[in-house]
Design an enzyme around this catalytic site. Structure first.
Site, PDB file in Angstrom:
ATOM      1  CD1 TRP A 103      -2.217  -2.230   1.627  1.00  0.00           C
ATOM      2  CD2 TRP A 103      -3.173  -0.922   0.057  1.00  0.00           C
ATOM      3  NE1 TRP A 103      -3.215  -3.073   1.164  1.00  0.00           N
ATOM      4  CE2 TRP A 103      -3.852  -2.196  -0.056  1.00  0.00           C
ATOM      5  CE3 TRP A 103      -3.464  -0.131  -0.981  1.00  0.00           C
ATOM      6  CZ2 TRP A 103      -4.926  -2.608  -0.760  1.00  0.00           C
ATOM      7  CZ3 TRP A 103      -4.572  -0.350  -1.699  1.00  0.00           C
ATOM      8  CH2 TRP A 103      -5.211  -1.690  -1.946  1.00  0.00           C
ATOM      9  CG  ASP A 173      -3.249   4.455   3.858  1.00  0.00           C
ATOM     10  OD1 ASP A 173      -4.322   4.286   4.491  1.00  0.00           O
ATOM     11  OD2 ASP A 173      -2.894   3.837   2.798  1.00  0.00           O
ATOM     12  CE  LYS A 197      -8.097  -2.272   4.422  1.00  0.00           C
ATOM     13  NZ  LYS A 197      -8.089  -3.539   3.910  1.00  0.00           N
TER      14      LYS A 197
END
Length: 362
Positions: A103, A173, A197
């Site tokens: 990511w 993030d 999530k």
């Protein structure tokens, strides 16, 4: 329904049964309006109250200072990969990134489309099985910001502490571990996270940003991709993902009812310990991928010594009601995602299944 799956999906992920049940009860007639919340105008007083309450709960649970804005956007963290440099990386400055895995790499690739970037630290030589030592981070003198990915869902690594950057803007993030542990928001200029999530269903993206950073975006940036557009309009410039915001609000109330973020952190540690202990005590039958110093409390990545056994593990686990244990296609292996809503009973059941599988295949 008498039995729910042991849901270890990496995202969209498990939601608390209580949240789903409340959503079900209110689905057709929300707040005695005669409508579902999905049917009503986002300009209505009823929806606006839901919208504002979600923002307020985020502020309360994370201790967000008044000098920060809370935005409820769309497009996931993947859109933020581009919005960050579009809004915050001016010509002559460098976007600095810590490379920790899949990511972080995506974030860097997007930033490279808009300006100069630099890798301030990387764990690539170790196949991203750890978070780089904070002392190795080298930030260019003309950096506009330093970007970190707090938890890598694919590799299963997580920052245990964040770099101190002084006056330089730190951007995080936190898509896969927001609301799973307390965080000092003031250490960051911006935090962003997809909700799917730990915060609710897919569809809404949380952005927490210091007001001075997002007060004025470059005029060259398209309207919908400007932070100041959403600041000025309380994230209601266009039609928001209203149902996702509503469910995220229910999820935040659930976290509050559990005792808040610190209580959730302890629950998460207790339940992931059940699985990590099974790995560590297996005599090498199971091998954790992440270095112990960087192990994630959200995504447990591990291997068995042959791919044939890994395939059998997945097949048998699915037969016993487990979902989502196959590792990401880019790295293989096995992965159990133990986000906030995954109950301790599911983790205990997985640990017991792992013991039984080893006895039969060791």
């Amino acid at each position: 329904m008498t039995k729910r799956a042991y849901n270890f999906n990496a995202g969209p992920a498990a939601l608390p049964l209580e949240v789903l049940q409340q959503g079900q009860e209110e689905f057709i007639n929300f707040a005695d309006s005669g409508m579902s919340i999905m049917e009503m105008s986002h300009r209505s007083a009823i929806y606006e109250e839901v919208h504002n309450e979600a923002q307020s709960l985020l502020r309360e649970l994370l201790g967000i200072p008044d000098s920060y804005k809370v935005l409820l956007l769309q497009g996931g963290a993947s859109t933020q990969f581009a919005m960050v440099p579009m809004n915050l990386l001016p010509a002559g400055k460098v976007g600095a990134y810590v490379m920790t895995g899949s990511w972080a790499e995506k974030a860097i690739k997007e930033a490279q489309l808009f300006g100069e970037t630099a890798v301030a630290a990387s764990s690539e030589t170790d196949k991203f099985n750890r978070i780089p030592d904070l002392s190795t981070i080298q930030i260019p003198a003309n950096a506009a910001y330093l970007h970190v990915t707090s938890n890598e869902t694919i590799e299963g690594t997580q920052y245990k502490a964040f770099p101190e950057t002084g006056d330089l803007t730190l951007i995080g993030d936190m898509s896969s571990d927001i609301m799973s542990r307390p965080v000092n928001v003031s250490q960051f200029g911006m935090i962003y996270a997809g909700a799917q999530k730990n915060l609710g269903p897919s569809g809404v993206t949380i952005v927490i940003a210091r007001e001075d950073l997002v007060a004025a975006s470059p005029k060259s940036v398209p309207t919908m991709l400007r932070y100041d557009t959403h600041v000025k309009n309380n994230s209601l410039y266009n039609t928001p993902p209203s149902f996702s915001v509503y469910l995220a609000g229910l999820m935040l109330k659930w976290v509050k009812g559990k005792g808040g973020v610190a209580a959730i952190e302890q629950i998460n540690r207790d339940k992931t310990k059940l699985i990590y202990d099974r790995i560590d005590q297996s005599g090498g039958f199971y091998r954790g991928f992440a270095d112990p110093s960087s192990r994630s409390d959200m995504n447990i990545t591990f291997r068995i010594h042959t791919e044939e056994l890994e395939k059998r593990f997945v097949q048998e686990s699915e037969h016993h009601g487990f979902v989502g244990l196959k590792g990401h296609r880019s790295v293989g292996g096995l992965r159990a995602s133990t986000y906030n809503a995954v109950p301790v009973e599911s983790c205990r059941a997985l640990a017991e299944f792992m013991s039984d599988f080893q006895k039969r295949n060791g």
